[in-house]
Design a protein around this motif. Structure first.
Motif, PDB file in Angstrom:
ATOM      1  N   SER A  81       0.998  -1.154  -0.020  1.00 22.54           N
ATOM      2  CA  SER A  81       0.127  -0.231  -0.214  1.00 22.54           C
ATOM      3  C   SER A  81       1.097   1.519   0.173  1.00 22.54           C
ATOM      4  N   PHE A  82       0.516   2.430  -0.474  1.00 24.47           N
ATOM      5  CA  PHE A  82       1.101   3.530  -0.204  1.00 24.47           C
ATOM      6  C   PHE A  82       0.315   5.097   0.717  1.00 24.47           C
ATOM      7  N   HIS A  83       0.889   5.560   0.766  1.00 25.09           N
ATOM      8  CA  HIS A  83       0.605   6.691   2.206  1.00 25.09           C
ATOM      9  C   HIS A  83       1.552   8.082   1.445  1.00 25.09           C
ATOM     10  N   VAL A  84       0.678   8.686   0.549  1.00 22.17           N
ATOM     11  CA  VAL A  84       1.252   9.547  -0.437  1.00 22.17           C
ATOM     12  C   VAL A  84       0.714  11.075  -0.176  1.00 22.17           C
ATOM     13  N   THR A  85       1.392  11.678  -0.555  1.00 22.88           N
ATOM     14  CA  THR A  85       1.684  12.971  -0.079  1.00 22.88           C
ATOM     15  C   THR A  85       2.697  13.568  -0.325  1.00 22.88           C
ATOM     16  N   LEU A  86       3.047  15.035  -0.004  1.00 16.83           N
ATOM     17  CA  LEU A  86       3.952  15.995  -0.684  1.00 16.83           C
ATOM     18  C   LEU A  86       5.328  16.006  -0.270  1.00 16.83           C
ATOM     19  N   ALA A  87       6.103  15.538  -1.003  1.00 18.28           N
ATOM     20  CA  ALA A  87       7.907  15.168  -0.715  1.00 18.28           C
ATOM     21  C   ALA A  87       8.112  16.243   0.654  1.00 18.28           C
ATOM     22  N   ASN A  88       8.730  15.739   1.321  1.00 16.53           N
ATOM     23  CA  ASN A  88       9.096  16.688   2.692  1.00 16.53           C
ATOM     24  C   ASN A  88      10.586  16.855   2.720  1.00 16.53           C
ATOM     25  N   HIS A  89      11.344  17.498   3.808  1.00 19.92           N
ATOM     26  CA  HIS A  89      12.807  18.209   3.257  1.00 19.92           C
ATOM     27  C   HIS A  89      12.479  19.105   2.568  1.00 19.92           C
ATOM     28  N   SER A  90      11.593  19.697   3.376  1.00 15.90           N
ATOM     29  CA  SER A  90      11.324  21.610   2.570  1.00 15.90           C
ATOM     30  C   SER A  90      10.221  21.974   3.782  1.00 15.90           C
ATOM     31  N   SER A  91       9.731  23.569   3.778  1.00 17.10           N
ATOM     32  CA  SER A  91       9.260  24.002   3.968  1.00 17.10           C
ATOM     33  C   SER A  91       7.937  22.954   4.969  1.00 17.10           C
ATOM     34  N   LEU A  92       7.917  23.401   6.330  1.00 23.87           N
ATOM     35  CA  LEU A  92       7.264  22.585   6.884  1.00 23.87           C
ATOM     36  C   LEU A  92       5.922  22.868   7.260  1.00 23.87           C
ATOM     37  N   GLU A  93       6.198  24.182   6.211  1.00 24.50           N
ATOM     38  CA  GLU A  93       4.487  24.984   6.236  1.00 24.50           C
ATOM     39  C   GLU A  93       3.551  24.573   5.091  1.00 24.50           C
ATOM     40  N   ASP A  94       4.556  24.045   4.232  1.00 26.17           N
ATOM     41  CA  ASP A  94       4.044  24.074   3.032  1.00 26.17           C
ATOM     42  C   ASP A  94       3.696  22.246   2.869  1.00 26.17           C
ATOM     43  N   THR A  95       4.104  21.123   3.334  1.00 23.41           N
ATOM     44  CA  THR A  95       4.118  19.975   3.990  1.00 23.41           C
ATOM     45  C   THR A  95       2.919  19.639   4.676  1.00 23.41           C
ATOM     46  N   ILE A  96       2.198  20.627   6.017  1.00 26.16           N
ATOM     47  CA  ILE A  96       1.544  20.127   7.155  1.00 26.16           C
ATOM     48  C   ILE A  96       1.308  21.597   7.021  1.00 26.16           C
ATOM     49  N   PRO A  97       0.005  22.120   5.718  1.00 28.71           N
ATOM     50  CA  PRO A  97      -0.569  23.585   5.601  1.00 28.71           C
ATOM     51  C   PRO A  97      -1.227  24.073   6.252  1.00 28.71           C
ATOM     52  N   ALA A  99      -4.298  26.426   6.746  1.00 25.52           N
ATOM     53  CA  ALA A  99      -5.511  27.256   5.853  1.00 25.52           C
ATOM     54  C   ALA A  99      -5.200  28.617   5.084  1.00 25.52           C
ATOM     55  N   ASN A 100      -4.469  29.167   5.435  1.00 23.97           N
ATOM     56  CA  ASN A 100      -3.717  30.455   4.423  1.00 23.97           C
ATOM     57  C   ASN A 100      -3.353  29.932   3.673  1.00 23.97           C
ATOM     58  N   HIS A 101      -2.817  29.061   3.537  1.00 21.46           N
ATOM     59  CA  HIS A 101      -1.354  28.634   2.382  1.00 21.46           C
ATOM     60  C   HIS A 101      -1.625  28.799   1.205  1.00 21.46           C
ATOM     61  N   PRO A 102      -0.441  29.337   0.826  1.00 24.64           N
ATOM     62  CA  PRO A 102      -0.666  30.287  -1.148  1.00 24.64           C
ATOM     63  C   PRO A 102      -1.115  29.407  -2.142  1.00 24.64           C
ATOM     64  N   TYR A 103      -1.011  27.991  -1.608  1.00 27.06           N
ATOM     65  CA  TYR A 103      -1.085  26.892  -3.191  1.00 27.06           C
ATOM     66  C   TYR A 103      -1.926  25.921  -2.591  1.00 27.06           C
ATOM     67  N   PHE A 104      -2.305  25.100  -0.847  1.00 32.13           N
ATOM     68  CA  PHE A 104      -2.588  23.968  -0.037  1.00 32.13           C
ATOM     69  C   PHE A 104      -3.167  24.821   0.550  1.00 32.13           C
ATOM     70  N   LYS A 105      -4.304  25.140  -0.323  1.00 29.57           N
ATOM     71  CA  LYS A 105      -5.557  26.120   1.047  1.00 29.57           C
ATOM     72  C   LYS A 105      -6.517  25.361   1.199  1.00 29.57           C
TER      73      LYS A 105
END
Length: 200
Positions: A81-97, A99-105
């Motif tokens: 099985s797969f657990h699919v998410t945005l890649a990590n090793h980046s800004s945590l506000e992107d991977t755990i966005p 409500a006011n995230h500019p793209y993943f809101k």
């Protein structure tokens, strides 16, 4: 570790573990096979991190155009099985966005990656990304878009979410507002992972 090997942003090796997608997938494939050699009965749920390029978010993991290579290789190695998410090793506000995230809101903001993975496998897929509303989650499950819903922040906000949904007590649910104040904020400040709804 697997995400770093998978990514040409981080993987600058010049041996059999780099130079092409097949080689960058080698470490993950070998890791899965090594686990199965120790216990052939175990289920392998693989966290498949996907890097988005337009616009760019995330640095580790698999770029979207490489999923057609990585997914079949991982399934062939024994992933169940797969657990699919945005890649990590980046800004945590992107991977755990928030409500006011500019793209993943939007709720279900990472489910589009599940759609892409689904093109290459019929294995169960766990989706994530600001999931809070029972009706929305039920729709994703009923349609087969995902097989399981991961909702860490929502369960911090209300650990009784599943029980309240099952009992029809939807109005009593404490909804995660995706403020990230006490969950991600607490984590970053080394104060533990909590929620604004917690008392005391």
């Amino acid at each position: 570790m697997c995400g770093s090997f998978n990514s040409f942003v981080f993987n600058h090796r010049t041996d059999e573990y780099d130079n092409c997608a097949e080689n960058r997938a080698r470490f993950a494939v070998e890791a899965v096979r090594a686990v199965l050699r120790q216990s052939s009965e175990i289920s392998i749920a693989y966290k498949l991190t996907v890097r988005q390029e337009e616009p760019h978010y995330g640095n580790a993991g698999v770029v979207e155009s490489e999923l057609e290579i990585f997914v079949p290789m991982l399934v062939g190695a024994g992933v169940t099985s797969f657990h699919v998410t945005l890649a990590n090793h980046s800004s945590l506000e992107d991977t755990i966005p928030p409500a006011n995230h500019p793209y993943f809101k939007e709720q279900g903001c990472f489910l589009k990656f599940c759609d892409e993975v689904r093109q290459y496998t019929d294995k169960p897929i766990t989706g994530v990304g600001g999931l809070t509303q029972p009706d929305f989650v039920e729709q994703q499950l009923a349609s087969g878009r995902i097989s399981c819903a991961a909702m860490s922040r929502q369960l911090l906000a209300d650990p009784e979410w599943p029980n309240k949904v099952a009992a029809g007590q939807i109005k009593d649910i404490h909804r995660c507002v995706r403020c990230n104040k006490k969950c991600l904020g607490g984590l970053q400040q080394h104060q533990g992972t909590h929620c604004i709804y917690e008392k005391g």
